[in-house]
Write an enzyme that holds these catalytic residues in place. Sequence first.
Site, PDB file in Angstrom:
ATOM      1  N   ASN A   9       0.878  -1.171   0.000  1.00  0.00           N
ATOM      2  CA  ASN A   9       0.000   0.000   0.000  1.00  0.00           C
ATOM      3  C   ASN A   9       0.913   1.218   0.000  1.00  0.00           C
ATOM      4  O   ASN A   9       1.505   1.556   1.020  1.00  0.00           O
ATOM      5  CB  ASN A   9      -0.888  -0.031   1.253  1.00  0.00           C
ATOM      6  CG  ASN A   9      -1.732   1.225   1.393  1.00  0.00           C
ATOM      7  OD1 ASN A   9      -1.763   2.070   0.501  1.00  0.00           O
ATOM      8  ND2 ASN A   9      -2.418   1.349   2.518  1.00  0.00           N
ATOM      9  N   LYS A  11       0.197   4.275  -0.278  1.00  0.00           N
ATOM     10  CA  LYS A  11      -0.396   5.462   0.355  1.00  0.00           C
ATOM     11  C   LYS A  11      -0.128   6.709  -0.523  1.00  0.00           C
ATOM     12  O   LYS A  11      -0.096   6.585  -1.743  1.00  0.00           O
ATOM     13  CB  LYS A  11       0.105   5.596   1.795  1.00  0.00           C
ATOM     14  CG  LYS A  11      -0.150   4.296   2.605  1.00  0.00           C
ATOM     15  CD  LYS A  11       0.093   4.435   4.077  1.00  0.00           C
ATOM     16  CE  LYS A  11      -0.152   3.089   4.769  1.00  0.00           C
ATOM     17  NZ  LYS A  11       0.008   3.144   6.213  1.00  0.00           N
ATOM     18  N   HIS A 102      -9.453   1.127   5.128  1.00  0.00           N
ATOM     19  CA  HIS A 102      -8.177   1.365   5.804  1.00  0.00           C
ATOM     20  C   HIS A 102      -8.362   2.343   6.974  1.00  0.00           C
ATOM     21  O   HIS A 102      -9.151   3.289   6.868  1.00  0.00           O
ATOM     22  CB  HIS A 102      -7.152   1.913   4.808  1.00  0.00           C
ATOM     23  CG  HIS A 102      -5.759   1.859   5.342  1.00  0.00           C
ATOM     24  ND1 HIS A 102      -5.274   2.780   6.237  1.00  0.00           N
ATOM     25  CD2 HIS A 102      -4.762   0.962   5.149  1.00  0.00           C
ATOM     26  CE1 HIS A 102      -4.030   2.464   6.557  1.00  0.00           C
ATOM     27  NE2 HIS A 102      -3.690   1.353   5.902  1.00  0.00           N
ATOM     28  N   GLU A 104      -6.673   4.736   7.943  1.00  0.00           N
ATOM     29  CA  GLU A 104      -6.419   6.146   7.621  1.00  0.00           C
ATOM     30  C   GLU A 104      -7.648   6.780   6.970  1.00  0.00           C
ATOM     31  O   GLU A 104      -7.920   7.964   7.157  1.00  0.00           O
ATOM     32  CB  GLU A 104      -5.162   6.257   6.747  1.00  0.00           C
ATOM     33  CG  GLU A 104      -3.906   5.994   7.589  1.00  0.00           C
ATOM     34  CD  GLU A 104      -2.754   5.345   6.860  1.00  0.00           C
ATOM     35  OE1 GLU A 104      -2.740   5.337   5.618  1.00  0.00           O
ATOM     36  OE2 GLU A 104      -1.848   4.833   7.549  1.00  0.00           O
ATOM     37  N   GLU A 174      -5.263  -4.843  10.683  1.00  0.00           N
ATOM     38  CA  GLU A 174      -4.209  -3.838  10.840  1.00  0.00           C
ATOM     39  C   GLU A 174      -4.425  -3.101  12.157  1.00  0.00           C
ATOM     40  O   GLU A 174      -5.185  -2.125  12.208  1.00  0.00           O
ATOM     41  CB  GLU A 174      -4.245  -2.833   9.682  1.00  0.00           C
ATOM     42  CG  GLU A 174      -4.020  -3.449   8.316  1.00  0.00           C
ATOM     43  CD  GLU A 174      -3.461  -2.444   7.322  1.00  0.00           C
ATOM     44  OE1 GLU A 174      -2.382  -2.703   6.779  1.00  0.00           O
ATOM     45  OE2 GLU A 174      -4.075  -1.381   7.109  1.00  0.00           O
ATOM     46  N   GLY A 180       2.828   2.193  10.829  1.00  0.00           N
ATOM     47  CA  GLY A 180       3.790   3.284  10.679  1.00  0.00           C
ATOM     48  C   GLY A 180       4.531   3.626  11.956  1.00  0.00           C
ATOM     49  O   GLY A 180       5.212   4.641  12.035  1.00  0.00           O
ATOM     50  N   SER A 220       3.723  -2.253  10.345  1.00  0.00           N
ATOM     51  CA  SER A 220       5.182  -2.353  10.533  1.00  0.00           C
ATOM     52  C   SER A 220       5.737  -3.732  10.184  1.00  0.00           C
ATOM     53  O   SER A 220       6.651  -4.231  10.843  1.00  0.00           O
ATOM     54  CB  SER A 220       5.566  -1.953  11.968  1.00  0.00           C
ATOM     55  OG  SER A 220       5.202  -0.607  12.203  1.00  0.00           O
TER      56      SER A 220
HETATM   57  P1  13P Z   1       3.205   0.262   7.704  1.00  0.00           P
HETATM   58  O1  13P Z   1       3.696  -1.031   7.093  1.00  0.00           O
HETATM   59  O2  13P Z   1       3.939   1.468   7.247  1.00  0.00           O
HETATM   60  O3  13P Z   1       3.090   0.148   9.203  1.00  0.00           O
HETATM   61  O4  13P Z   1       1.710   0.461   7.168  1.00  0.00           O
HETATM   62  C1  13P Z   1       0.802  -0.587   7.240  1.00  0.00           C
HETATM   63  C2  13P Z   1      -0.423  -0.211   6.487  1.00  0.00           C
HETATM   64  O5  13P Z   1      -1.149   0.682   6.851  1.00  0.00           O
HETATM   65  C3  13P Z   1      -0.693  -0.936   5.235  1.00  0.00           C
HETATM   66  O6  13P Z   1      -1.971  -0.653   4.762  1.00  0.00           O
END
Ligand code: 13P
Length: 261
Positions: A9, A11, A102, A104, A174, A180, A220
């Site tokens: 992803n 982003k 997601h 976010e 997640e 992150g 992560s």
């Molecule tokens: P990270 O791998 O940067 O923690 O992000 C995970 C994520 O949100 C994948 O959709």
Amino acid sequence: MRRYLVAGNWKLNLGPAAGLVLASGVRDRLASLDSLASAEPGCDVLVCPPYVTIPAVREVADGHPLLLGAQTCADHESGAFTGEISAAMLAEVGCSHVIVGHSERRQYQRESDDQFVRKIDLAHAAGLTAIFCYGELLDERQAGRAETVVRDQITGVLPRLASVTAENTLLAYEPVWAIGTGETATPEIAQAMHAHSRTVVGELLGGELAADIRILYGGSCKPTNARELFALPDVDGGLIGGASLDAESFVGIVEAAVALV
Ligand code: 13P
């Protein structure tokens, strides 16, 4: 037998020029993994770039074992919805998958279960596989509510869909506190939450779907921890954020899955 999926992803990173470079690097490294080219690869690899980067990535991914997806889609088919991109448009530009729900999008766009249901139904109607994300916040985990939150997130969406199969839908657990942050769920937590997710799916939609549906871990995930996470009985791969922005580390995670096949 559930096949692994390792999904990147991207982003809000990488326009067409930079996306082309990263996708080429991923494609070239994947070419050295013979098992991915076999008729039954045991692991699918997917990247989800920003919308405008999708055509550039398609150019380098076409004909290679590298699938293409988007990070969200509109919850309407067409019409006066400024700025939106429909699931059918994504299918037209070569996407096979779309991420929905997601954390976010839940946090920054305030997206709701009702929208997730419409988005996934439209994705399915367009022939896309939806990757439905869910997971608890840190304070919810600390309050001992992680299982309840996840149960509610799954229950609020999956049973309301027009159709759910192990082919048209994947889940992605997640935990928000792991996204992150560099803090990964321990194998114990990941396995417990994936097994719990499967139990909830079984209660809602039957044991066969629960056994077959693929559940990705996200938060992560890196080459150094992917293998122990993917070896867990209820983890079927990963949804990778930061580590998917570097070809070597992303393919390192793919290698962890391939080694377990
Ligand atoms: P990270 O791998 O940067 O923690 O992000 C995970 C994520 O949100 C994948 O959709």
